[in-house]
Write a protein that holds these residues in place. Structure first.
Motif, PDB file in Angstrom:
ATOM      1  N   SER A 212     -27.076 -98.744 -17.198  1.00  0.00           N
ATOM      2  CA  SER A 212     -28.333 -99.909 -17.184  1.00  0.00           C
ATOM      3  C   SER A 212     -29.092 -99.620 -16.021  1.00  0.00           C
ATOM      4  O   SER A 212     -28.816 -99.518 -14.849  1.00  0.00           O
ATOM      5  CB  SER A 212     -27.593-101.150 -17.020  1.00  0.00           C
ATOM      6  OG  SER A 212     -26.804-101.692 -17.889  1.00  0.00           O
ATOM      7  N   PRO A 213     -30.431 -98.938 -16.260  1.00  0.00           N
ATOM      8  CA  PRO A 213     -31.426 -98.508 -15.188  1.00  0.00           C
ATOM      9  C   PRO A 213     -31.514 -99.829 -14.261  1.00  0.00           C
ATOM     10  O   PRO A 213     -31.745-100.740 -14.615  1.00  0.00           O
ATOM     11  CB  PRO A 213     -32.276 -98.018 -16.090  1.00  0.00           C
ATOM     12  CG  PRO A 213     -32.545 -98.821 -17.458  1.00  0.00           C
ATOM     13  CD  PRO A 213     -30.981 -99.021 -17.630  1.00  0.00           C
TER      14      PRO A 213
ATOM     15  N   VAL B 135     -36.222 -95.723 -19.111  1.00  0.00           N
ATOM     16  CA  VAL B 135     -35.708 -94.346 -19.702  1.00  0.00           C
ATOM     17  C   VAL B 135     -36.055 -94.115 -21.074  1.00  0.00           C
ATOM     18  O   VAL B 135     -36.160 -94.943 -21.941  1.00  0.00           O
ATOM     19  CB  VAL B 135     -34.042 -94.486 -19.594  1.00  0.00           C
ATOM     20  CG1 VAL B 135     -33.393 -93.565 -20.122  1.00  0.00           C
ATOM     21  CG2 VAL B 135     -33.654 -95.056 -18.265  1.00  0.00           C
ATOM     22  N   ALA B 136     -36.569 -92.980 -21.413  1.00  0.00           N
ATOM     23  CA  ALA B 136     -37.186 -92.694 -22.602  1.00  0.00           C
ATOM     24  C   ALA B 136     -36.069 -92.518 -23.494  1.00  0.00           C
ATOM     25  O   ALA B 136     -34.954 -91.802 -23.309  1.00  0.00           O
ATOM     26  CB  ALA B 136     -37.656 -91.003 -22.680  1.00  0.00           C
TER      27      ALA B 136
ATOM     28  N   VAL C 245     -43.407-100.978 -14.479  1.00  0.00           N
ATOM     29  CA  VAL C 245     -42.582 -99.690 -14.574  1.00  0.00           C
ATOM     30  C   VAL C 245     -42.806 -98.720 -13.133  1.00  0.00           C
ATOM     31  O   VAL C 245     -44.208 -98.625 -13.138  1.00  0.00           O
ATOM     32  CB  VAL C 245     -42.526 -99.107 -15.750  1.00  0.00           C
ATOM     33  CG1 VAL C 245     -41.926 -97.454 -15.494  1.00  0.00           C
ATOM     34  CG2 VAL C 245     -42.063 -99.660 -16.910  1.00  0.00           C
ATOM     35  N   ASN C 246     -42.048 -98.596 -12.330  1.00  0.00           N
ATOM     36  CA  ASN C 246     -42.280 -97.560 -11.313  1.00  0.00           C
ATOM     37  C   ASN C 246     -41.747 -96.428 -11.412  1.00  0.00           C
ATOM     38  O   ASN C 246     -42.317 -95.328 -10.943  1.00  0.00           O
ATOM     39  CB  ASN C 246     -41.674 -98.361 -10.015  1.00  0.00           C
ATOM     40  CG  ASN C 246     -42.633 -99.675  -9.494  1.00  0.00           C
ATOM     41  OD1 ASN C 246     -43.909 -99.571  -9.883  1.00  0.00           O
ATOM     42  ND2 ASN C 246     -41.829-100.353  -9.145  1.00  0.00           N
ATOM     43  N   VAL C 247     -40.642 -96.084 -12.302  1.00  0.00           N
ATOM     44  CA  VAL C 247     -39.953 -94.854 -12.391  1.00  0.00           C
ATOM     45  C   VAL C 247     -40.054 -94.674 -14.044  1.00  0.00           C
ATOM     46  O   VAL C 247     -39.568 -95.371 -14.577  1.00  0.00           O
ATOM     47  CB  VAL C 247     -38.688 -94.832 -11.811  1.00  0.00           C
ATOM     48  CG1 VAL C 247     -38.104 -93.815 -11.927  1.00  0.00           C
ATOM     49  CG2 VAL C 247     -39.092 -95.237 -10.241  1.00  0.00           C
TER      50      VAL C 247
ATOM     51  N   ARG D 167     -44.057 -93.717  -9.513  1.00  0.00           N
ATOM     52  CA  ARG D 167     -45.233 -94.242  -9.212  1.00  0.00           C
ATOM     53  C   ARG D 167     -45.336 -94.596  -7.728  1.00  0.00           C
ATOM     54  O   ARG D 167     -44.328 -95.180  -7.219  1.00  0.00           O
ATOM     55  CB  ARG D 167     -45.715 -95.486  -9.875  1.00  0.00           C
ATOM     56  CG  ARG D 167     -47.165 -95.931  -9.543  1.00  0.00           C
ATOM     57  CD  ARG D 167     -47.356 -97.254  -9.830  1.00  0.00           C
ATOM     58  NE  ARG D 167     -46.743 -97.840 -11.343  1.00  0.00           N
ATOM     59  CZ  ARG D 167     -47.837 -97.716 -12.354  1.00  0.00           C
ATOM     60  NH1 ARG D 167     -48.771 -97.226 -12.237  1.00  0.00           N
ATOM     61  NH2 ARG D 167     -47.219 -97.948 -13.633  1.00  0.00           N
ATOM     62  N   ILE D 168     -46.141 -94.017  -6.965  1.00  0.00           N
ATOM     63  CA  ILE D 168     -46.504 -94.513  -5.373  1.00  0.00           C
ATOM     64  C   ILE D 168     -47.702 -95.524  -5.230  1.00  0.00           C
ATOM     65  O   ILE D 168     -48.769 -95.408  -5.759  1.00  0.00           O
ATOM     66  CB  ILE D 168     -46.730 -93.128  -4.322  1.00  0.00           C
ATOM     67  CG1 ILE D 168     -46.716 -93.475  -3.055  1.00  0.00           C
ATOM     68  CG2 ILE D 168     -47.944 -92.592  -5.015  1.00  0.00           C
ATOM     69  CD1 ILE D 168     -46.825 -92.198  -2.390  1.00  0.00           C
TER      70      ILE D 168
END
Length: 571
Positions: free
Chosen positions: A409-410, A416-417, A153-155, A166-167
């Protein structure tokens, strides 16, 4: 001879006097008293609205946590960047988006919040520190070493108006701040399109004004499923018991509504007013007889037959004649003992997990099986306490869809919480407010411009002062002038990013425009055209005008005769 000449001159003067009075006084007075009254309308401003140019502005704050920027990069923070986009929808509609991004470093308290064990706890702590205004977003850039996000997961998008991005270490090593921001920009834009608005969403909201072609099928489905924007909605929960001799059903609908539905409606209160009622209907059957499927050992309803279920049931629901607001129907159907258990199958002949379905812009139906209460020595009627948590979970999901809360749909790498106990995340509310504001503006401009064209084409429509301007009184509705003003204010608030005020002004505009368009006084003299007017007045004025006209012709003829005689004497 002298007496005859005097009488002739007196007759001529009398005829001329009568003609002068009729032409100078009578005709203007008659014309003024019989003309259609038309109050002043802001025609030029309405024509400007016909060429709709919408400006939408979204504020984004990007916060760099410790370990994401180098000391050299940190020296150039804070800074602000503005990005503009323009889209031409059609020849009369233009959309302009402005994204104003502010960059800064995290405070000490924000750093402490980002050290929480989970992303959900960090989201809550950041929300407690400061609440972002409606329509704005805060994106926290965290280092790759942070344990807040899983590896894939990056976002992370939380329940509020915050997101975690996340970077990677490779992204910032040896890069200037400008290069770093350029690499971050695609992710920030994806976050914006998920949490705020996208061009597709805004185009769909303009469906009352333009014909659109959304880029994906989900947008088409969402736009066709959801109810149109309205100042209020009526929600009706119905329990259908087709076999009361076998089932005695008990449902705590009041407690369930307060627990599961009311928090969502409270959060949606800026959009519309909601009222709810419930009823129990006995001996109400579905419009389709279920078929027994031996492979499932149960009765089934196929997807092709679901469309035929609603009409017979709808005739028993009744109607709320006291309100013009749309009605959302939610039906809980308990099958009779002869057709139990009953399951709904989709087009692939697979069982629907929720055992429910919804009809676009109408409501939803859930089948609740109680065959588990039957036994070898069961005494009828069976007392059944309905599990309201299970039922309301289904109705809540259907209510979100019918009110326009899109099921997104992300993108890959996004987490997504869950929406929480209220049934709606803060950013989902903002996303809906953006769409509703644009939809209200599009509908109101279409109504006002259509009314102006109608009044211009049909001159017999009366425009009273209460149509053109605001009525007196505290509870009076605003009309054309105030509708135009509300539209201008709504577009101005959208341009500066004040989403709450923009929604409020757009609601006032659509109420005023529809009030003016359907005002009963507009029909006065609509079916009394000019040909009927002259057909009524000609029999009245013709007997009076004929002697006057003949006298004028005789005077003109005598004057010509005298002129000829004078010319003859000179010759």
């Amino acid at each position: 001879m002298a007496i005859t000449e005097v009488e002739r001159r007196r007759g001529q003067l009398a005829a001329l006097s009568i003609a002068a009075v009729v032409i100078i006084v009578g005709v203007p007075l008659w014309w003024r008293t019989t003309e259609t009254y038309r109050a002043w309308l802001p025609v030029s401003q309405i024509k400007d609205l016909a060429k709709l140019q919408l400006h939408l502005s979204a504020d984004v704050e990007v916060v760099f946590a410790r370990g994401t920027v180098t000391p050299e990069q940190q020296k150039k923070v804070p800074l602000t960047q503005t990005q503009d986009e323009e889209h031409t929808v059609d020849e009369d509609t233009t959309l302009r988006y402005r994204y104003e991004t502010k960059y800064r470093t995290a405070t000490i308290m924000e750093e402490d919040a980002l050290k929480k064990p989970t992303a959900a706890e960090a989201d809550l702590s950041l929300h407690m520190l400061s609440e972002s205004p409606c329509g704005s977003l805060v994106v926290y850039v965290i280092p790759e070493s942070s344990s807040l996000l899983p590896e894939d997961v990056n976002v992370y998008i939380g329940q509020r108006r915050t997101a975690l991005v996340r970077i990677s270490a490779q992204m910032r090593v040896g890069k200037t701040l400008e290069q770093l921001l350029a690499q971050l920009e695609p992710q920030i834009k994806q976050v914006l399109q998920v949490m705020s608005f996208s061009h597709t969403d805004i185009t769909v909201a303009l469906s009352d004004r333009v014909r659109f072609r959304p880029g994906n099928k989900e947008s088409i489905a969402d736009s066709m499923r959801a109810f149109k924007s309205s100042p209020g909605y009526e929600i009706t929960f119905s329990l259908l018991n087709p076999d009361p001799k076998s089932h005695q059903l008990h449902w705590d609908i009041e407690g369930a509504v307060q627990t599961y539905i009311q928090p969502l409606l409270t959060k949606l209160s800026p959009l519309a007013n909601f009222s709810m009622d419930s009823q129990t209907l006995y001996y109400t059957m579905l419009g389709v007889t279920p078929r027994f499927d031996s492979s499932f050992e149960a009765y089934t309803l196929n997807a092709d037959s679901l469309a035929h279920v609603i009409n017979p049931v709808e005739a028993r629901l009744g109607s709320n004649a006291a309100s013009s607001n749309p009605v959302l129907n939610f039906l809980l159907y308990v099958p009779d003992i002869r057709h139990s258990p009953l399951y709904i199958h989709d087009h692939r002949k697979q069982e629907v997990p929720s055992n429910a379905f919804h009809s676009p812009r109408w409501g939803g139906i859930m089948v609740y099986n109680v065959n588990g209460f039957y036994g070898s020595e069961t005494e009828f009627p069976v007392h059944v306490n309905i599990n309201m948590a299970k039922v309301m979970g289904v109705f809540l999901a259907q209510l979100r869809l019918l009110l326009g809360v899109q099921s997104l749909s992300p993108p890959p790498g996004f987490l997504v919480a869950p929406c929480g106990s209220t049934g709606l995340a803060d950013w989902e509310l903002d996303r809906l407010m953006w769409s509703r504001s644009v939809e209200n503006i599009a509908t109101a401009t279409t109504t006002i411009t259509s009314l102006a064209q109608l009044l211009d084409q049909i001159g017999n429509i009366v425009i009273n002062d209460n149509i053109a301007q605001q009525n007196e009184g505290l509870e009076a509705w605003k009309t054309v002038s105030s509708a135009v003003t509300s539209l201008q204010l709504a577009m101005a608030e959208l341009e500066v990013g004040n989403l709450g005020f923009a929604l409020q002004y757009s609601k006032e505009a659509i109420l005023a425009s529809e009030k003016a368009f359907f005002d009963p006084s507009l029909l006065h003299l609509l079916y009394f055209p000019d040909d009927q007017k002259f057909a009524i007045y000609i029999p009245l004025f013709l007997p009076m005008c004929v002697p006057i006209l003949l006298s004028m012709l005789k005077i003109v003829s005598e004057a010509r005769q005298r002129r000829r005689e004078k010319q003859a004497k000179k010759e």
